[in-house]
Every structure is written in structure tokens, then in C-alpha cells.
Design a protein around this motif. Structure first.
Motif, PDB file in Angstrom:
ATOM      1  N   ASN A  27       9.126  -7.294  16.194  1.00 54.72           N
ATOM      2  CA  ASN A  27       7.714  -6.933  16.276  1.00 54.72           C
ATOM      3  C   ASN A  27       7.240  -6.538  14.886  1.00 54.72           C
ATOM      4  OD1 ASN A  27       7.570  -7.282  19.075  1.00 54.72           O
ATOM      5  ND2 ASN A  27       8.279  -5.188  19.463  1.00 54.72           N
ATOM      6  N   VAL A  28       6.027  -6.942  14.533  1.00 55.81           N
ATOM      7  CA  VAL A  28       5.489  -6.688  13.199  1.00 55.81           C
ATOM      8  C   VAL A  28       4.133  -6.000  13.302  1.00 55.81           C
ATOM      9  CG1 VAL A  28       4.687  -7.714  11.042  1.00 55.81           C
ATOM     10  CG2 VAL A  28       6.662  -8.689  12.220  1.00 55.81           C
ATOM     11  N   THR A  29       3.940  -4.990  12.478  1.00 62.31           N
ATOM     12  CA  THR A  29       2.626  -4.386  12.279  1.00 62.31           C
ATOM     13  C   THR A  29       2.324  -4.420  10.787  1.00 62.31           C
ATOM     14  OG1 THR A  29       2.856  -2.916  14.184  1.00 62.31           O
ATOM     15  CG2 THR A  29       1.213  -2.315  12.546  1.00 62.31           C
ATOM     16  N   ALA A  30       1.148  -4.916  10.424  1.00 61.68           N
ATOM     17  CA  ALA A  30       0.717  -4.978   9.032  1.00 61.68           C
ATOM     18  C   ALA A  30      -0.484  -4.061   8.860  1.00 61.68           C
ATOM     19  CB  ALA A  30       0.368  -6.405   8.633  1.00 61.68           C
ATOM     20  N   LEU A  31      -0.347  -3.065   7.993  1.00 62.28           N
ATOM     21  CA  LEU A  31      -1.408  -2.095   7.752  1.00 62.28           C
ATOM     22  C   LEU A  31      -2.059  -2.357   6.402  1.00 62.28           C
ATOM     23  CD1 LEU A  31       0.553   1.093   8.884  1.00 62.28           C
ATOM     24  CD2 LEU A  31      -1.238  -0.066  10.167  1.00 62.28           C
ATOM     25  N   THR A  32      -3.389  -2.475   6.404  1.00 62.85           N
ATOM     26  CA  THR A  32      -4.151  -2.651   5.176  1.00 62.85           C
ATOM     27  C   THR A  32      -5.201  -1.555   5.113  1.00 62.85           C
ATOM     28  OG1 THR A  32      -5.766  -4.111   6.238  1.00 62.85           O
ATOM     29  CG2 THR A  32      -3.786  -5.141   5.315  1.00 62.85           C
ATOM     30  N   ASP A  33      -6.210  -1.739   4.260  1.00 65.49           N
ATOM     31  CA  ASP A  33      -7.309  -0.778   4.185  1.00 65.49           C
ATOM     32  C   ASP A  33      -8.187  -0.828   5.429  1.00 65.49           C
ATOM     33  OD1 ASP A  33      -6.461   0.078   1.728  1.00 65.49           O
ATOM     34  OD2 ASP A  33      -7.731  -1.311   0.611  1.00 65.49           O
ATOM     35  N   SER A  34      -8.017  -1.899   6.216  1.00 69.47           N
ATOM     36  CA  SER A  34      -8.780  -2.017   7.461  1.00 69.47           C
ATOM     37  C   SER A  34      -8.310  -0.975   8.462  1.00 69.47           C
ATOM     38  CB  SER A  34      -8.604  -3.423   8.047  1.00 69.47           C
ATOM     39  OG  SER A  34      -9.108  -3.487   9.363  1.00 69.47           O
ATOM     40  N   ASP A  45      10.557 -15.253  -0.440  1.00 65.69           N
ATOM     41  CA  ASP A  45      10.996 -13.993   0.161  1.00 65.69           C
ATOM     42  C   ASP A  45       9.861 -13.447   1.012  1.00 65.69           C
ATOM     43  OD1 ASP A  45      11.620 -11.029   0.397  1.00 65.69           O
ATOM     44  OD2 ASP A  45      13.381 -11.695  -0.712  1.00 65.69           O
ATOM     45  N   ILE A  46      10.147 -13.149   2.277  1.00 57.42           N
ATOM     46  CA  ILE A  46       9.099 -12.715   3.199  1.00 57.42           C
ATOM     47  C   ILE A  46       8.498 -11.391   2.782  1.00 57.42           C
ATOM     48  CG2 ILE A  46      10.568 -11.427   4.804  1.00 57.42           C
ATOM     49  CD1 ILE A  46       7.718 -13.923   5.691  1.00 57.42           C
ATOM     50  N   ARG A  47       9.201 -10.598   1.978  1.00 53.80           N
ATOM     51  CA  ARG A  47       8.657  -9.314   1.536  1.00 53.80           C
ATOM     52  C   ARG A  47       7.493  -9.478   0.568  1.00 53.80           C
ATOM     53  NH1 ARG A  47      14.099  -6.823  -0.601  1.00 53.80           N
ATOM     54  NH2 ARG A  47      14.254  -9.021  -1.202  1.00 53.80           N
ATOM     55  N   MET A  64      12.586  -2.596   9.190  1.00 55.75           N
ATOM     56  CA  MET A  64      12.213  -2.629   7.779  1.00 55.75           C
ATOM     57  C   MET A  64      10.791  -2.110   7.611  1.00 55.75           C
ATOM     58  SD  MET A  64      12.065  -5.772   4.997  1.00 55.75           S
ATOM     59  CE  MET A  64      10.796  -6.728   5.829  1.00 55.75           C
ATOM     60  N   THR A  65      10.584  -1.315   6.578  1.00 59.51           N
ATOM     61  CA  THR A  65       9.245  -0.998   6.107  1.00 59.51           C
ATOM     62  C   THR A  65       9.132  -1.561   4.696  1.00 59.51           C
ATOM     63  OG1 THR A  65       9.917   1.161   5.231  1.00 59.51           O
ATOM     64  CG2 THR A  65       9.078   1.092   7.486  1.00 59.51           C
ATOM     65  N   ASN A  66       8.012  -2.203   4.393  1.00 57.59           N
ATOM     66  CA  ASN A  66       7.846  -2.856   3.094  1.00 57.59           C
ATOM     67  C   ASN A  66       6.396  -2.755   2.640  1.00 57.59           C
ATOM     68  OD1 ASN A  66       8.217  -4.620   0.812  1.00 57.59           O
ATOM     69  ND2 ASN A  66       7.346  -6.268   2.046  1.00 57.59           N
ATOM     70  N   LEU A  67       6.194  -2.213   1.451  1.00 50.09           N
ATOM     71  CA  LEU A  67       4.865  -2.182   0.838  1.00 50.09           C
ATOM     72  C   LEU A  67       4.773  -3.328  -0.155  1.00 50.09           C
ATOM     73  CD1 LEU A  67       2.126  -0.802   0.416  1.00 50.09           C
ATOM     74  CD2 LEU A  67       3.207   0.587  -1.375  1.00 50.09           C
ATOM     75  N   CYS A  68       3.885  -4.282   0.124  1.00 48.23           N
ATOM     76  CA  CYS A  68       3.680  -5.449  -0.730  1.00 48.23           C
ATOM     77  C   CYS A  68       2.336  -5.300  -1.438  1.00 48.23           C
ATOM     78  CB  CYS A  68       3.696  -6.715   0.126  1.00 48.23           C
ATOM     79  SG  CYS A  68       3.452  -8.257  -0.789  1.00 48.23           S
ATOM     80  N   GLN A  69       2.342  -5.469  -2.768  1.00 44.23           N
ATOM     81  CA  GLN A  69       1.117  -5.329  -3.558  1.00 44.23           C
ATOM     82  C   GLN A  69       0.957  -6.538  -4.472  1.00 44.23           C
ATOM     83  OE1 GLN A  69       2.371  -1.256  -5.027  1.00 44.23           O
ATOM     84  NE2 GLN A  69       0.249  -0.778  -4.505  1.00 44.23           N
ATOM     85  N   ASN A  70      -0.305  -6.963  -4.663  1.00 40.95           N
ATOM     86  CA  ASN A  70      -0.576  -8.029  -5.617  1.00 40.95           C
ATOM     87  C   ASN A  70      -1.668  -7.587  -6.590  1.00 40.95           C
ATOM     88  OD1 ASN A  70      -3.219  -8.674  -4.599  1.00 40.95           O
ATOM     89  ND2 ASN A  70      -2.286  -9.829  -2.934  1.00 40.95           N
ATOM     90  N   PRO A  71      -1.919  -8.341  -7.665  1.00 37.71           N
ATOM     91  CA  PRO A  71      -2.781  -7.853  -8.742  1.00 37.71           C
ATOM     92  C   PRO A  71      -4.235  -7.642  -8.375  1.00 37.71           C
ATOM     93  CG  PRO A  71      -1.992 -10.070  -9.228  1.00 37.71           C
ATOM     94  CD  PRO A  71      -1.336  -9.635  -7.966  1.00 37.71           C
ATOM     95  N   THR A  72      -4.669  -8.149  -7.240  1.00 38.19           N
ATOM     96  CA  THR A  72      -6.068  -7.944  -6.849  1.00 38.19           C
ATOM     97  C   THR A  72      -6.313  -6.496  -6.426  1.00 38.19           C
ATOM     98  OG1 THR A  72      -5.677  -8.504  -4.527  1.00 38.19           O
ATOM     99  CG2 THR A  72      -6.149 -10.329  -6.036  1.00 38.19           C
ATOM    100  N   SER A 128      -5.068  -5.300  -3.656  1.00 37.52           N
ATOM    101  CA  SER A 128      -4.821  -5.196  -2.219  1.00 37.52           C
ATOM    102  C   SER A 128      -3.352  -4.902  -1.972  1.00 37.52           C
ATOM    103  CB  SER A 128      -5.216  -6.497  -1.515  1.00 37.52           C
ATOM    104  OG  SER A 128      -4.429  -7.565  -1.986  1.00 37.52           O
ATOM    105  N   GLN A 129      -3.069  -4.271  -0.849  1.00 37.83           N
ATOM    106  CA  GLN A 129      -1.701  -3.974  -0.479  1.00 37.83           C
ATOM    107  C   GLN A 129      -1.564  -4.046   1.033  1.00 37.83           C
ATOM    108  OE1 GLN A 129      -1.058  -0.004  -2.035  1.00 37.83           O
ATOM    109  NE2 GLN A 129      -1.801   0.964  -0.174  1.00 37.83           N
ATOM    110  N   VAL A 130      -0.369  -4.409   1.457  1.00 38.58           N
ATOM    111  CA  VAL A 130      -0.077  -4.479   2.887  1.00 38.58           C
ATOM    112  C   VAL A 130       1.223  -3.741   3.136  1.00 38.58           C
ATOM    113  CG1 VAL A 130       0.310  -5.961   4.882  1.00 38.58           C
ATOM    114  CG2 VAL A 130      -1.186  -6.745   3.035  1.00 38.58           C
ATOM    115  N   GLN A 131       1.206  -2.839   4.099  1.00 36.88           N
ATOM    116  CA  GLN A 131       2.419  -2.136   4.523  1.00 36.88           C
ATOM    117  C   GLN A 131       2.907  -2.821   5.793  1.00 36.88           C
ATOM    118  OE1 GLN A 131       3.775   0.864   3.041  1.00 36.88           O
ATOM    119  NE2 GLN A 131       5.541   0.559   4.355  1.00 36.88           N
ATOM    120  N   TYR A 132       4.099  -3.430   5.711  1.00 44.80           N
ATOM    121  CA  TYR A 132       4.685  -4.122   6.851  1.00 44.80           C
ATOM    122  C   TYR A 132       5.712  -3.221   7.524  1.00 44.80           C
ATOM    123  CZ  TYR A 132       2.787  -8.322   4.606  1.00 44.80           C
ATOM    124  OH  TYR A 132       1.953  -9.255   4.033  1.00 44.80           O
TER     125      TYR A 132
END
Length: 295
Positions: free
Chosen positions: A50-57, A236-238, A265-273, A275-279
Motif C-alpha cells: 500500500n502506498v500513500t504519497a504526501l505533498t503540499d496538497s 530507482d523508484i525512490r 519504507m518512508t522516502n522523501l523525494c525532492q526535485n529542483p522545482t 516540490s517534494q513527495v513523502q512516500y
């Protein structure tokens, strides 16, 4: 202030999601790992999370992550045509519910394992020909350099005893495209990853049971685009919050039960824009035999 409130909401949401798996406690069995060696995956093995993706939304995106291993033909080394690799095809598919704002992602890798469970990576696939192969960073710019086959997950797993305290870490390599006839065409991106084994005292509860002593492993790394490549391949899915054209960072924690693999797994993914997503992923189903429940 709004940014601070958003981060407070994010942390609170993660805490609530990790502490509640929608399980009736009376049905939870306690499962204790019995080995330090990672499972040697077999064709047709699969794990679903099961996956939950948390953003600024304010609305989390939910979905499933499926990893499956399949038999495939040997790979021929594109630089040294006298070398072949016996591999498994590992496909990781991240699929979101229809009302989610996140995009579905597929990562295909070709791997092998030795008798101890070490995972070696050979090539990455996006459905095109040829595959994307790897070079050692020391060979940057040398398109005819030998193919690199790094160990991306070290086994057996041990706490506090070298050389396994931080695995074979860090892992660094360059992903190459157009590798045929003794040379590659260009560099696509550089990948790096590091691990640190924290311990094995944190329990993880899932709908398969309560895992009492999984290995807790912190990780951090990311990817940086190289050259002027326009292809979009994710190895890499992360790094699912961006593409290889971005500079992506990932960091988080995995909990590993060696008989199965990653159970959370908990994973914080960030890109240069910015934005970030916590999986947050938690195992939901598998055809891999579980360790026997603890009486």
C-alpha cells in the motif's frame, strides 16, 4: 507561517499513517526474522505494498506498489561481447487511484544475487532497445569503458560489524545510453546511494502481521543529469518525484525482513522545482513464504 503549518501537517500525517494500518489488533500475529541473509528471489515472486504519497496538497494520493521478479534471457555485455550475465528481470510498478494527482511509474532493472543474497545491478530498461548500462564514475567520459556491475544491496545484513555496518556504501555509478558494438553513445545521469544500518528493535505492523525485529536501515542519495540526453529513464523508484533530467534527492528509512525483503519504507523525494513527495509504503501481500509466527 503557512509553510510551517504545512510541514506540521505533513509530519502529523506520516505519524498517523505509520501508527495505524487499519488492522484489528486481535488478528495480528507476531513474526520474528530468523536470518540475516536476504531472500534469493525466484521467478514469479512478487510483493505488493500500500502506498500513500504526501505533498503540499491537503489530500494524500493513494495507490499500490508491486515488485515482481521474472525469468529472462541472459544479457550480452555490449562492450565485451564474450561476457553474458544470468539475470532476473525486476519490475516495480507504482499505480495510483484514479483521483490521485501523482503519475504512475514503472522501473525495470536486471539483477542477480549470489549465495548470500547480495543484489547486483546490470542494466535498466524503459522498453526501448538497447538497454541502459552502467559505468563506474572513474570512467566518466570514457564511452568505451567496461560495464560496471555494482552491488546495490549487501547481504548478509549485520549491525555494528564491518564491513556491513554501512553495507557496500556508498554506491555510485553513471547510467549510459546507446551501448552497442563496443561503446556507449552518451551518459544519461549519475546515481548515488548510501546506507546505514540503525538496528533491529523497532516493530512494524502490517496486515500480514507484526514484524518484531526487522532491520532498520537509513538511506540517502539521488541522481544528477549528465550531458544533453533527452531520454527519460528512471532506475530507482525512490526518485519517482522527477525524471533523470532533474537533480533528485531521496532519503528515508526501510525496514527489511530478510526472508521477504522490504516490509515498510518512508522516502522523501525532492526535485529542483522545490516540490517534494513523502512516500509511505507498507507491505500488503506477497507469495513469498513468511517466517513462522512467534508463539
Amino acid at each position: 507561517m503557512l509553510k510551517k503549518l504545512g510541514m506540521i501537517f505533513l509530519v502529523a500525517s506520516i505519524s498517523a499513517l505509520l501508527s495505524s494500518c487499519h488492522i484489528k489488533q486481535k488478528d495480528v500475529e507476531t513474526i520474528k526474522r530468523t536470518t540475516e541473509k536476504l531472500r534469493i528471489y525466484q521467478p514469479d515472486d512478487f510483493i505488493v505494498y500500500n502506498v500513500t504519497a504526501l505533498t503540499d496538497s491537503d489530500t494524500p494520493s493513494r495507490g499500490t506498489l508491486r515488485i515482481e521478479w521474472d525469468a529472462t534471457a541472459d544479457l550480452l555485455d555490449p562492450i565485451d561481447n564474450n561476457t553474458q550475465y544470468q539475470v532476473l528481470k525486476e519490475t516495480t510498478t507504482l499505480t495510483y487511484e484514479e483521483n490521485s494527482i501523482e503519475a504512475d511509474v514503472i522501473v525495470i532493472r536486471y539483477i542477480s544475487q549470489n549465495a548470500d543474497g547480495n543484489i547486483t545491478l546490470y542494466a535498466i530498461d524503459d522498453g526501448t532497445v538497447p538497454l541502459y548500462w552502467l559505468h563506474d564514475l572513474d570512467d566518466a567520459g570514457n564511452l568505451s569503458a567496461n560495464i560496471s556491475t555494482p552491488v546495490i544491496f549487501d547481504s548478509p545484513i549485520a549491525i555494528g560489524s564491518p564491513p556491513n555496518t554501512s553495507f557496500d556504501s556508498p554506491v555510485r555509478f553513471t547510467v549510459m545510453e546507446g551501448c552497442t558494438s563496443g561503446s556507449c553513445a552518451s551518459e544519461v545521469y549519475t546515481f548515488n546511494d548510501g546506507f546505514d544500518i540503525v538496528g533491529d528493535t523497532t516493530e512494524v505492523t502490517t496486515n500480514l502481521g507484526k514484524f518484531s525485529n526487522p532491520f532498520e536501515i537509513n538511506f540517502s542519495g539521488g541522481s544528477t543529469a549528465d550531458g544533453a540526453s533527452t531520454v527519460s529513464v528512471l532506475g530507482d523508484i525512490r526518485n519517482a518525484c522527477g525524471t533523470n533530467a532533474d537533480t533528485i534527492t531521496h532519503n528515508g528509512t526501510i525496514f527489511v525482513v530478510p526472508e521477504i525483503g522490504i516490509v515498510q519504507m518512508t522516502n522523501l523525494c525532492q526535485n529542483p522545482t522545490g516540490s517534494q513527495v513523502q512516500y509511505i509504503i507498507t507491505i500488503n501481500n506477497t507469495n513469498i513464504p513468511l517466517p513462522a509466527p512467534t508463539p
